[in-house]
Motif scaffolding. Structure first.
Motif, PDB file in Angstrom:
ATOM      1  N   PRO A   5       0.819  -1.204   0.000  1.00  0.00           N
ATOM      2  CA  PRO A   5       0.000   0.000   0.000  1.00  0.00           C
ATOM      3  C   PRO A   5       0.858   1.262   0.000  1.00  0.00           C
ATOM      4  CG  PRO A   5      -0.089  -1.091   2.134  1.00  0.00           C
ATOM      5  CD  PRO A   5       0.636  -2.000   1.213  1.00  0.00           C
ATOM      6  N   ALA A   6       1.973   1.203   0.660  1.00  0.00           N
ATOM      7  CA  ALA A   6       2.829   2.375   0.674  1.00  0.00           C
ATOM      8  C   ALA A   6       4.229   1.957   0.255  1.00  0.00           C
ATOM      9  CB  ALA A   6       2.868   2.996   2.064  1.00  0.00           C
ATOM     10  N   PRO A   7       4.658   2.415  -0.895  1.00  0.00           N
ATOM     11  CA  PRO A   7       5.972   1.983  -1.375  1.00  0.00           C
ATOM     12  C   PRO A   7       7.082   2.382  -0.406  1.00  0.00           C
ATOM     13  CG  PRO A   7       5.081   3.777  -2.733  1.00  0.00           C
ATOM     14  CD  PRO A   7       4.002   3.358  -1.810  1.00  0.00           C
ATOM     15  N   PHE A   8       6.834   3.438   0.390  1.00  0.00           N
ATOM     16  CA  PHE A   8       7.868   3.897   1.311  1.00  0.00           C
ATOM     17  C   PHE A   8       8.034   2.942   2.481  1.00  0.00           C
ATOM     18  CE2 PHE A   8       5.933   7.767  -0.521  1.00  0.00           C
ATOM     19  CZ  PHE A   8       6.990   8.096  -1.341  1.00  0.00           C
ATOM     20  N   ALA A   9       7.070   2.035   2.632  1.00  0.00           N
ATOM     21  CA  ALA A   9       7.131   1.111   3.753  1.00  0.00           C
ATOM     22  C   ALA A   9       8.130  -0.008   3.492  1.00  0.00           C
ATOM     23  CB  ALA A   9       5.749   0.511   4.000  1.00  0.00           C
ATOM     24  N   ARG A  10       8.459  -0.195   2.223  1.00  0.00           N
ATOM     25  CA  ARG A  10       9.317  -1.342   1.911  1.00  0.00           C
ATOM     26  C   ARG A  10      10.758  -1.083   2.334  1.00  0.00           C
ATOM     27  NH1 ARG A  10       7.757  -1.506  -3.365  1.00  0.00           N
ATOM     28  NH2 ARG A  10       9.938  -1.931  -3.809  1.00  0.00           N
ATOM     29  N   TRP A  58     -13.693  14.775   7.517  1.00  0.00           N
ATOM     30  CA  TRP A  58     -12.989  13.495   7.467  1.00  0.00           C
ATOM     31  C   TRP A  58     -13.510  12.550   8.536  1.00  0.00           C
ATOM     32  CZ3 TRP A  58     -10.119  12.521   3.429  1.00  0.00           C
ATOM     33  CH2 TRP A  58      -9.555  13.582   2.734  1.00  0.00           C
ATOM     34  N   ARG A  59     -13.821  11.349   8.114  1.00  0.00           N
ATOM     35  CA  ARG A  59     -14.093  10.312   9.095  1.00  0.00           C
ATOM     36  C   ARG A  59     -12.933   9.336   9.056  1.00  0.00           C
ATOM     37  NH1 ARG A  59     -18.791  10.946   6.477  1.00  0.00           N
ATOM     38  NH2 ARG A  59     -20.265  12.285   7.574  1.00  0.00           N
ATOM     39  N   GLY A  60     -12.732   8.665  10.174  1.00  0.00           N
ATOM     40  CA  GLY A  60     -11.545   7.820  10.341  1.00  0.00           C
ATOM     41  C   GLY A  60     -11.099   7.023   9.132  1.00  0.00           C
ATOM     42  N   PRO A  61     -11.941   6.075   8.666  1.00  0.00           N
ATOM     43  CA  PRO A  61     -11.499   5.192   7.590  1.00  0.00           C
ATOM     44  C   PRO A  61     -11.160   5.956   6.307  1.00  0.00           C
ATOM     45  CG  PRO A  61     -13.615   4.469   8.494  1.00  0.00           C
ATOM     46  CD  PRO A  61     -13.285   5.764   9.138  1.00  0.00           C
ATOM     47  N   MET A  62     -11.928   7.030   6.063  1.00  0.00           N
ATOM     48  CA  MET A  62     -11.728   7.804   4.852  1.00  0.00           C
ATOM     49  C   MET A  62     -10.380   8.522   4.918  1.00  0.00           C
ATOM     50  SD  MET A  62     -14.675  10.243   3.548  1.00  0.00           S
ATOM     51  CE  MET A  62     -14.133  11.879   3.205  1.00  0.00           C
ATOM     52  N   LEU A  63     -10.089   9.000   6.099  1.00  0.00           N
ATOM     53  CA  LEU A  63      -8.832   9.708   6.305  1.00  0.00           C
ATOM     54  C   LEU A  63      -7.643   8.768   6.063  1.00  0.00           C
ATOM     55  CD1 LEU A  63      -7.284  12.161   7.307  1.00  0.00           C
ATOM     56  CD2 LEU A  63      -7.676  11.392   9.630  1.00  0.00           C
ATOM     57  N   HIS A  64      -7.771   7.587   6.647  1.00  0.00           N
ATOM     58  CA  HIS A  64      -6.749   6.558   6.506  1.00  0.00           C
ATOM     59  C   HIS A  64      -6.514   6.249   5.028  1.00  0.00           C
ATOM     60  CE1 HIS A  64      -4.373   3.387   8.373  1.00  0.00           C
ATOM     61  NE2 HIS A  64      -4.881   2.522   7.512  1.00  0.00           N
ATOM     62  N   LYS A  65      -7.630   6.098   4.315  1.00  0.00           N
ATOM     63  CA  LYS A  65      -7.585   5.764   2.888  1.00  0.00           C
ATOM     64  C   LYS A  65      -6.936   6.899   2.089  1.00  0.00           C
ATOM     65  CE  LYS A  65      -8.712   3.349  -0.688  1.00  0.00           C
ATOM     66  NZ  LYS A  65      -7.625   2.458  -0.955  1.00  0.00           N
ATOM     67  N   ALA A  66      -7.304   8.121   2.434  1.00  0.00           N
ATOM     68  CA  ALA A  66      -6.757   9.271   1.707  1.00  0.00           C
ATOM     69  C   ALA A  66      -5.237   9.337   1.879  1.00  0.00           C
ATOM     70  CB  ALA A  66      -7.404  10.562   2.194  1.00  0.00           C
ATOM     71  N   LEU A  67      -4.789   9.111   3.110  1.00  0.00           N
ATOM     72  CA  LEU A  67      -3.345   9.159   3.365  1.00  0.00           C
ATOM     73  C   LEU A  67      -2.628   8.046   2.610  1.00  0.00           C
ATOM     74  CD1 LEU A  67      -3.469   9.937   7.156  1.00  0.00           C
ATOM     75  CD2 LEU A  67      -2.657  11.467   5.349  1.00  0.00           C
ATOM     76  N   SER A 116      -1.065  10.615  12.625  1.00  0.00           N
ATOM     77  CA  SER A 116       0.255  10.084  12.980  1.00  0.00           C
ATOM     78  C   SER A 116       0.226   8.570  13.020  1.00  0.00           C
ATOM     79  CB  SER A 116       0.691  10.600  14.349  1.00  0.00           C
ATOM     80  OG  SER A 116       0.446  11.972  14.449  1.00  0.00           O
ATOM     81  N   ILE A 117      -0.878   8.027  13.521  1.00  0.00           N
ATOM     82  CA  ILE A 117      -0.974   6.567  13.614  1.00  0.00           C
ATOM     83  C   ILE A 117      -1.011   5.951  12.222  1.00  0.00           C
ATOM     84  CG2 ILE A 117      -2.424   4.649  14.395  1.00  0.00           C
ATOM     85  CD1 ILE A 117      -3.260   6.534  16.739  1.00  0.00           C
ATOM     86  N   SER A 118      -1.804   6.563  11.335  1.00  0.00           N
ATOM     87  CA  SER A 118      -1.854   6.054   9.962  1.00  0.00           C
ATOM     88  C   SER A 118      -0.484   6.114   9.317  1.00  0.00           C
ATOM     89  CB  SER A 118      -2.837   6.871   9.111  1.00  0.00           C
ATOM     90  OG  SER A 118      -4.149   6.654   9.537  1.00  0.00           O
ATOM     91  N   ILE A 119       0.169   7.252   9.472  1.00  0.00           N
ATOM     92  CA  ILE A 119       1.492   7.405   8.853  1.00  0.00           C
ATOM     93  C   ILE A 119       2.448   6.360   9.429  1.00  0.00           C
ATOM     94  CG2 ILE A 119       3.505   8.932   8.615  1.00  0.00           C
ATOM     95  CD1 ILE A 119       1.176   9.864   6.926  1.00  0.00           C
ATOM     96  N   ALA A 120       2.364   6.185  10.751  1.00  0.00           N
ATOM     97  CA  ALA A 120       3.241   5.208  11.387  1.00  0.00           C
ATOM     98  C   ALA A 120       2.983   3.806  10.842  1.00  0.00           C
ATOM     99  CB  ALA A 120       3.056   5.238  12.895  1.00  0.00           C
ATOM    100  N   GLN A 121       1.724   3.535  10.499  1.00  0.00           N
ATOM    101  CA  GLN A 121       1.400   2.219   9.936  1.00  0.00           C
ATOM    102  C   GLN A 121       1.907   2.079   8.515  1.00  0.00           C
ATOM    103  OE1 GLN A 121      -2.790   1.476  10.250  1.00  0.00           O
ATOM    104  NE2 GLN A 121      -2.682   1.281  12.461  1.00  0.00           N
ATOM    105  N   PHE A 122       1.730   3.132   7.742  1.00  0.00           N
ATOM    106  CA  PHE A 122       2.122   3.057   6.330  1.00  0.00           C
ATOM    107  C   PHE A 122       3.637   3.127   6.163  1.00  0.00           C
ATOM    108  CE2 PHE A 122      -2.194   5.070   5.479  1.00  0.00           C
ATOM    109  CZ  PHE A 122      -2.778   3.837   5.208  1.00  0.00           C
ATOM    110  N   VAL A 123       4.283   3.874   7.019  1.00  0.00           N
ATOM    111  CA  VAL A 123       5.739   4.023   6.903  1.00  0.00           C
ATOM    112  C   VAL A 123       6.384   3.709   8.242  1.00  0.00           C
ATOM    113  CG1 VAL A 123       7.560   5.472   5.968  1.00  0.00           C
ATOM    114  CG2 VAL A 123       5.185   5.999   5.421  1.00  0.00           C
TER     115      VAL A 123
END
Ligand SMILES: Nc1ncnc2c1ncn2[C@@H]1O[C@H](COP(=O)(O)OP(=O)(O)OP(=O)(O)O)[C@@H](O)[C@H]1O
Ligand SMILES: [Mg+2]
Length: 385
Positions: free
Chosen positions: A100-105, A196-205, A232-239
């Motif tokens: 989902p996030a290339p930066f996570a690799r 923004w609602r939670g899941p939508m925000l997560h998806k947008a990020l 921050s939590i979403s970002i931490a999950q994606f990266v």
């Protein structure tokens, strides 16, 4: 010594990466045949697109790698074909789902640095924009993601008004001062805020990380919203493991909240790298520093988080004026005290989180192996003079 088996050859081919997709050839379903004939190995590779500019790369790297690994292989014949449209689509679809996030690799070339603060209005966005411009000035490739979806201000601070174009499902980020920028503010109009609602925000990020053609910059800065919330939590999950810089002002209050932001970051898996104290002092016409908001907050926070204080940025009228005009002060007035302190912070940051090595360095094989004789002669000739 016996010749390697097909499995052994396949294993080695799997270690070779497509230099654009950054995945092993087996993962990419690119190896279509392996033939062993005496000491000759034939390999059939399906390129993702016909006439792929990487032809030469595979013709060079595959024989070199196989011969290096298996000395008993005397010749490698690489044949190239190309994937069908269906295969290609399946591959791209699969990659999106998996990554989902290339930066996570782990092999991502991009060093992600989130910029956060405990509370709003401490100058986080101003700092982020100037750090980005300063890194670009130092010659680094830089992306800037405005993740402050509620209070986006990056487009204004960089004077970007155009909507990003979309090419083949990828968002092409507009570039300003050598910084590629994406912000929700580029897609909505300011009078019509998005709820923004939670899941939508997560998806947008997730989309901002995965579906934007960032083109693997050395640095991706992320302007986080103030506080310690969802983003921050979403970002931490994606990266996972991204670096984080905490911006604070000298006041004790701001510092306590900022400290929470720091600890929260560590908990979610971001790695706090440094603190920047903003609005540290005002330098009067008399040349004196006036510590209007108190003294030592940034230093204390840095100590508590166990990280260095990257800069003390003075209060400066020009900084705000340039930000309002869409022009970072590190570019507009590079010799000013405030620009120099921000430049210092950027350089410190580069020291603490250096750019990741380029793939040419990561792949141990030379792209164009020199015939052994040549190198020798050259060295010899050199000795004589
Ligand atoms: N060192 C400084 N000297 C003078 N003005 C500053 C300084 N730093 C920031 N400002 C001004 O303070 C205001 C708030 O800054 P900024 O928008 O960067 O803060 P922020 O922390 O991102 O705020 P928010 O929480 O709203 O996102 C802006 O008008 C900015 O120009
Ligand atoms: Mg902001």
């Amino acid at each position: 010594m016996p010749m390697p088996t097909q499995e052994q050859i396949s294993g080695v081919l799997g270690e070779i990466q497509d230099p654009e997709l950054h995945r092993g050839l087996n993962d990419l379903n690119m190896v279509r045949g392996i033939k062993i004939d005496g000491s000759t190995v034939g390999v059939l590779i399906a390129l993702t697109i016909p006439g792929c500019p990487l032809k030469d790369y595979f013709h060079t790297v595959i024989p070199a790698k196989l011969k290096e690994t298996f000395p008993e292989v005397s010749e490698v014949v690489v044949e190239l074909t190309s994937m069908t449209e269906e295969e290609r689509q399946a591959l791209i679809g699969g990659m999106k789902k998996e990554a989902p996030a290339p930066f996570a690799r782990s092999d991502s070339r991009t060093q992600v640095i989130a910029v956060g603060s405990g509370k709003g209005g401490v100058g986080k966005s101003t700092t982020t924009v100037n750090l980005a411009a300063s890194l670009a000035k130092l010659g680094h490739s830089v992306g800037l993601l405005d993740a402050d979806v509620w209070g986006f201000s990056i487009p204004r601070m960089l004077g970007i008004h155009e909507r990003p174009t979309v090419v083949e499902d990828m968002i092409m980020p507009p570039e300003m001062f050598g910084v590629k920028v994406v912000s929700i503010g580029l897609f909505t109009n300011e009078d019509n805020p998005v709820v923004w609602r939670g899941p939508m925000l997560h998806k947008a990020l997730q989309q901002f990380l995965a579906d934007v053609h960032w083109d693997e910059p050395e640095y991706l800065l992320i302007d986080l919203p103030p506080g310690t919330g969802d983003v921050s939590i979403s970002i931490a999950q994606f990266v996972p493991g991204a670096a984080m810089v905490v911006v604070t002002t000298p006041q004790a209050v701001a510092e306590k909240v900022a400290q929470r932001a720091g600890f929260m970051a560590e908990k979610t898996g971001l790695k706090v790298t440094g603190v920047i104290e903003n609005m540290s002092y005002f330098r009067g016409d008399d040349g004196k520093e006036y510590r209007i908001f108190g003294d030592g907050g940034g230093k204390e926070l840095a100590n508590r988080l166990g990280v260095p204080l990257l800069a003390e940025v003075p209060i400066d009228m020009e900084l705000r004026e340039f930000a309002d005009k869409g022009a970072p002060i590190v570019l507009q007035a590079p010799h000013s005290e405030v620009a120099q302190s921000l430049d210092r912070a950027a350089k410190e940051l580069v020291n603490l989180v250096p750019p990741k090595p380029k793939p040419t360095k990561r792949i141990s094989l030379p792209l164009m192996p020199q015939p052994a004789g040549n190198g020798h002669q050259h060295a010899h000739a050199h000795h004589h003079h």
